[in-house]
Write a protein that holds these residues in place. Structure first.
Motif, PDB file in Angstrom:
ATOM      1  N   ALA A   1       0.822  -1.215   0.000  1.00 56.83           N
ATOM      2  CA  ALA A   1       0.000   0.000   0.000  1.00 56.83           C
ATOM      3  C   ALA A   1       0.852   1.258   0.000  1.00 56.83           C
ATOM      4  CB  ALA A   1      -0.943  -0.004   1.201  1.00 56.83           C
ATOM      5  N   ALA A   2       2.035   1.205   0.634  1.00 53.34           N
ATOM      6  CA  ALA A   2       2.891   2.390   0.709  1.00 53.34           C
ATOM      7  C   ALA A   2       3.384   2.837  -0.660  1.00 53.34           C
ATOM      8  CB  ALA A   2       4.080   2.118   1.632  1.00 53.34           C
ATOM      9  N   ALA A   3       3.389   1.947  -1.644  1.00 54.65           N
ATOM     10  CA  ALA A   3       3.813   2.328  -2.993  1.00 54.65           C
ATOM     11  C   ALA A   3       2.853   3.341  -3.614  1.00 54.65           C
ATOM     12  CB  ALA A   3       3.916   1.089  -3.887  1.00 54.65           C
ATOM     13  N   ALA A   4       1.626   3.415  -3.084  1.00 60.02           N
ATOM     14  CA  ALA A   4       0.669   4.386  -3.606  1.00 60.02           C
ATOM     15  C   ALA A   4       1.100   5.821  -3.335  1.00 60.02           C
ATOM     16  CB  ALA A   4      -0.711   4.144  -2.995  1.00 60.02           C
ATOM     17  N   PHE A   5       2.020   6.034  -2.403  1.00 55.57           N
ATOM     18  CA  PHE A   5       2.495   7.388  -2.134  1.00 55.57           C
ATOM     19  C   PHE A   5       3.238   7.994  -3.325  1.00 55.57           C
ATOM     20  CE2 PHE A   5       2.333   6.155   2.487  1.00 55.57           C
ATOM     21  CZ  PHE A   5       1.522   7.190   2.907  1.00 55.57           C
TER      22      PHE A   5
ATOM     23  N   ALA B   1      -3.590   4.694  -7.975  1.00 60.64           N
ATOM     24  CA  ALA B   1      -3.656   5.910  -7.168  1.00 60.64           C
ATOM     25  C   ALA B   1      -3.092   7.103  -7.927  1.00 60.64           C
ATOM     26  CB  ALA B   1      -2.882   5.705  -5.857  1.00 60.64           C
ATOM     27  N   MET B   2      -1.942   6.922  -8.573  1.00 62.24           N
ATOM     28  CA  MET B   2      -1.341   8.023  -9.326  1.00 62.24           C
ATOM     29  C   MET B   2      -2.220   8.392 -10.514  1.00 62.24           C
ATOM     30  SD  MET B   2       1.197  10.169  -9.487  1.00 62.24           S
ATOM     31  CE  MET B   2       2.629   9.514  -8.594  1.00 62.24           C
ATOM     32  N   ALA B   3      -2.776   7.400 -11.176  1.00 64.98           N
ATOM     33  CA  ALA B   3      -3.659   7.686 -12.307  1.00 64.98           C
ATOM     34  C   ALA B   3      -4.852   8.519 -11.860  1.00 64.98           C
ATOM     35  CB  ALA B   3      -4.123   6.383 -12.948  1.00 64.98           C
ATOM     36  N   ALA B   4      -5.439   8.154 -10.719  1.00 64.05           N
ATOM     37  CA  ALA B   4      -6.583   8.916 -10.214  1.00 64.05           C
ATOM     38  C   ALA B   4      -6.167  10.326  -9.813  1.00 64.05           C
ATOM     39  CB  ALA B   4      -7.202   8.188  -9.023  1.00 64.05           C
TER      40      ALA B   4
ATOM     41  N   PRO C   1     -10.985   4.431  -2.002  1.00 65.72           N
ATOM     42  CA  PRO C   1     -10.358   5.741  -2.240  1.00 65.72           C
ATOM     43  C   PRO C   1     -10.709   6.368  -3.576  1.00 65.72           C
ATOM     44  CG  PRO C   1      -8.770   4.239  -1.252  1.00 65.72           C
ATOM     45  CD  PRO C   1      -9.995   3.437  -1.543  1.00 65.72           C
ATOM     46  N   VAL C   2     -10.882   5.562  -4.623  1.00 67.84           N
ATOM     47  CA  VAL C   2     -11.159   6.160  -5.935  1.00 67.84           C
ATOM     48  C   VAL C   2     -12.512   6.876  -5.933  1.00 67.84           C
ATOM     49  CG1 VAL C   2     -12.327   4.216  -7.053  1.00 67.84           C
ATOM     50  CG2 VAL C   2     -10.945   5.770  -8.414  1.00 67.84           C
ATOM     51  N   ILE C   3     -13.446   6.415  -5.118  1.00 62.25           N
ATOM     52  CA  ILE C   3     -14.745   7.078  -5.022  1.00 62.25           C
ATOM     53  C   ILE C   3     -14.577   8.450  -4.361  1.00 62.25           C
ATOM     54  CG2 ILE C   3     -17.064   6.922  -4.054  1.00 62.25           C
ATOM     55  CD1 ILE C   3     -16.742   3.868  -4.113  1.00 62.25           C
TER      56      ILE C   3
ATOM     57  N   LEU D   1      -2.862  19.314  -4.510  1.00 64.36           N
ATOM     58  CA  LEU D   1      -4.055  18.469  -4.556  1.00 64.36           C
ATOM     59  C   LEU D   1      -3.680  17.025  -4.882  1.00 64.36           C
ATOM     60  CD1 LEU D   1      -7.088  18.062  -4.474  1.00 64.36           C
ATOM     61  CD2 LEU D   1      -7.206  18.812  -6.859  1.00 64.36           C
ATOM     62  N   ALA D   2      -2.800  16.821  -5.858  1.00 63.12           N
ATOM     63  CA  ALA D   2      -2.395  15.463  -6.226  1.00 63.12           C
ATOM     64  C   ALA D   2      -1.709  14.757  -5.062  1.00 63.12           C
ATOM     65  CB  ALA D   2      -1.474  15.502  -7.441  1.00 63.12           C
ATOM     66  N   ILE D   3      -0.831  15.461  -4.348  1.00 56.83           N
ATOM     67  CA  ILE D   3      -0.145  14.876  -3.192  1.00 56.83           C
ATOM     68  C   ILE D   3      -1.157  14.467  -2.124  1.00 56.83           C
ATOM     69  CG2 ILE D   3       1.420  15.398  -1.274  1.00 56.83           C
ATOM     70  CD1 ILE D   3       2.911  17.278  -3.284  1.00 56.83           C
ATOM     71  N   THR D   4      -2.157  15.328  -1.884  1.00 59.46           N
ATOM     72  CA  THR D   4      -3.191  15.023  -0.900  1.00 59.46           C
ATOM     73  C   THR D   4      -3.990  13.790  -1.300  1.00 59.46           C
ATOM     74  OG1 THR D   4      -3.383  17.402  -0.451  1.00 59.46           O
ATOM     75  CG2 THR D   4      -5.141  15.982   0.376  1.00 59.46           C
ATOM     76  N   LEU D   5      -4.350  13.700  -2.572  1.00 61.68           N
ATOM     77  CA  LEU D   5      -5.129  12.552  -3.047  1.00 61.68           C
ATOM     78  C   LEU D   5      -4.328  11.256  -2.932  1.00 61.68           C
ATOM     79  CD1 LEU D   5      -6.848  14.114  -6.210  1.00 61.68           C
ATOM     80  CD2 LEU D   5      -7.741  13.913  -3.877  1.00 61.68           C
ATOM     81  N   LEU D   6      -3.041  11.316  -3.263  1.00 62.18           N
ATOM     82  CA  LEU D   6      -2.202  10.123  -3.132  1.00 62.18           C
ATOM     83  C   LEU D   6      -2.086   9.687  -1.674  1.00 62.18           C
ATOM     84  CD1 LEU D   6       0.770  10.683  -5.610  1.00 62.18           C
ATOM     85  CD2 LEU D   6      -1.006   8.941  -5.746  1.00 62.18           C
ATOM     86  N   MET D   7      -1.897  10.658  -0.781  1.00 60.89           N
ATOM     87  CA  MET D   7      -1.815  10.330   0.647  1.00 60.89           C
ATOM     88  C   MET D   7      -3.103   9.677   1.124  1.00 60.89           C
ATOM     89  SD  MET D   7       0.076  13.627   2.342  1.00 60.89           S
ATOM     90  CE  MET D   7       1.867  13.840   2.287  1.00 60.89           C
ATOM     91  N   SER D   8      -4.237  10.186   0.640  1.00 61.06           N
ATOM     92  CA  SER D   8      -5.516   9.609   1.065  1.00 61.06           C
ATOM     93  C   SER D   8      -5.634   8.155   0.634  1.00 61.06           C
ATOM     94  CB  SER D   8      -6.672  10.432   0.501  1.00 61.06           C
ATOM     95  OG  SER D   8      -6.848  10.199  -0.895  1.00 61.06           O
ATOM     96  N   TRP D   9      -5.101   7.820  -0.535  1.00 62.40           N
ATOM     97  CA  TRP D   9      -5.154   6.438  -1.028  1.00 62.40           C
ATOM     98  C   TRP D   9      -4.202   5.560  -0.220  1.00 62.40           C
ATOM     99  CZ3 TRP D   9      -7.325   5.078  -6.188  1.00 62.40           C
ATOM    100  CH2 TRP D   9      -7.199   3.718  -6.475  1.00 62.40           C
ATOM    101  N   ALA D  10      -2.934   6.008  -0.078  1.00 56.94           N
ATOM    102  CA  ALA D  10      -1.914   5.174   0.570  1.00 56.94           C
ATOM    103  C   ALA D  10      -2.205   4.955   2.048  1.00 56.94           C
ATOM    104  CB  ALA D  10      -0.543   5.823   0.393  1.00 56.94           C
TER     105      ALA D  10
END
Length: 440
Positions: free
Chosen positions: A173-177, A184-187, A356-358, A377-386
């Motif tokens: 899961a940490a790779a999503a960061f 996660a990065m695509a989203a 997370p994608v929802i 915003l992108a950093i925040t979204l990635l953190m939320s996923w990871a």
């Protein structure tokens, strides 16, 4: 059932093969720069319908709710003056879906341990770090299949202990960061248009390092009070040349053709690199594994495929609704305090079982009129996923661990509570640092 009026429904194997062909065509249709993604989106939806028999009850209900809410939003917006557009409905998440299908080809050539299954299983702290780094780095490229490969090798009579389960799930899961090859990065790049991949990746690496370090402290293999000794995976890091080569290709192509999106470059490069490596390794025998993957392997992505397509309909509905609301916005600006609040809300939603994608699709659309600093915003979204995936008892990762190794998803919620809170605290601090550096 067959009659003069209704043709027979194709058997499962035929449906898988047809869907695989459609998904392959979808990848090809989505990578050309400057071309509408609507044809690729329609191909993805056709494949999802063919594979719908593979969806579990939970996935069916969740997808139906997302589509229903999105459809209601589209109807509301249309009735209140928002122009109807088909493309956002069928193709708003197309870059994410194509990435998912394209990266799956790498399973054919990227194997963390090669074929040396008779090697002794390592033990101790060194084994823990090698296993963590292995599932993290390989998982960053070939995604969830890495957890299955390592988990099956590490399991004892089909079961994993708490230590091994946490090492695999948290390390993955940490790779999503930071991983450019994660959904996660695509989203994040989809819903934070204008974000720079290099900035977002560099911002995510410290959080990934922290997550791995926290994991080693929580499951210290030398502490007898924490249970049975840790038995790791005989990792071969020499196999990392394939993921490393793919990263180099993607970054080089992006530097040469900056207008070509990162998602499209990855969707083009991953299958092509797989084909070239198979030809180099097997010559004329390269076709059978490719054919097998198209006919059967791509069908295994159906759960994510359905979820991301349905989330795209939800996003289209939210766009339609927000277009009819005038100037009302949740914040006046998007800075570090707002990013921190958003992160807490999204991780909290994940703990309640929301994928997370929802949340990313919902908040990304909601915040778009603010024109937030895209990197923040992108950093925040990635953190939320990871951070959200370890908190989510119903995530695909934890459901896979439950189905394959008999570990209840809610056990991960208990085990990861402290880890999630620590990651949240550091992430909020880093968001303030990043906001200051980015001028947000």
């Amino acid at each position: 059932m067959q009659s003069r009026f209704f043709p027979a429904i194709p058997p499962p194997a035929r449906r898988d093969a047809l869907a695989g062909i459609l998904l392959t065509l979808m990848i090809a249709a989505s990578v050309a720069p400057g071309v509408s993604l609507l044809p690729a989106g329609l191909l993805g939806w056709a494949a999802a319908l063919l594979l719908s028999y593979r969806l579990g009850r939970r996935q069916r209900i969740q997808s139906a709710w997302l589509i229903g809410l999105g459809g209601a939003g589209i109807a509301w917006g249309t009735l209140h003056g928002t122009p109807f557009k088909a493309s956002p409905i069928f193709a708003s998440n197309q870059g994410l879906v194509s990435l998912l299908a394209a990266v799956s080809f790498l399973r054919l050539v990227a194997r963390p341990g090669g074929m040396d299954l008779d090697l002794p299983a390592p033990r101790g702290r060194k084994a823990l770090w090698r296993t963590l780094l292995g599932v993290h780095l390989f998982g960053a490229v070939i995604n969830l299949s890495t957890v299955v490969i390592l988990g099956d090798r590490m399991a004892t009579r089909g079961r994993l202990g708490k230590r091994r389960a946490l090492a695999l799930t948290r390390g993955f899961a940490a790779a999503a960061f930071w991983s450019p090859f994660f959904s996660a990065m695509a989203a994040a790049l989809t819903y934070a248009p204008g974000a720079r991949l290099s900035v977002v990746v560099l911002a995510g690496l410290p959080m990934a390092a922290l997550a791995l370090w926290l994991t080693t402290r929580d499951i210290d293999p030398e502490d007898p009070k924490l249970g049975a000794p840790f038995i790791g995976y005989p990792m071969r890091f020499s196999a990392l040349w394939i993921p490393g080569l793919l990263v180099l290709i993607v970054l080089t192509v992006h530097a040469l053709v900056p207008d070509w999106s990162i998602l499209a470059i990855i969707a083009f490069s991953a299958p092509l690199l797989t084909i070239l490596i198979l030809i180099a390794q097997r010559g004329f025998e390269a076709w059978p594994p490719l054919r097998e993957h198209i006919a059967r392997g791509l069908a295994s992505t159906v759960n994510e495929l359905a979820l991301f397509l349905a989330a795209g309909v939800l996003a289209a509905g939210l766009i339609s609704v927000t277009g009819s609301l005038g100037d009302w916005l949740p914040f006046e600006r998007f800075g570090a305090p707002q990013a921190s609040l958003l992160l807490i809300v999204m991780v909290g939603a994940a703990a309640l079982g929301v994928h997370p994608v929802i949340a990313i699709a919902s908040f990304g659309v909601w915040l778009a009129p603010l024109h937030p600093e895209p990197n923040l915003l992108a950093i925040t979204l990635l953190m939320s996923w990871a951070i959200g995936v370890p908190a989510n008892p119903l995530s695909g990762l934890h459901l896979m661990m439950q189905g394959r190794y008999g570990i209840d998803g809610y056990a991960f919620l208990r085990w990861n509570a402290g880890y999630v809170l620590k990651c949240l605290g550091v992430a909020i601090a880093l968001l303030h640092v990043y906001a200051a550096l980015l001028g947000a």
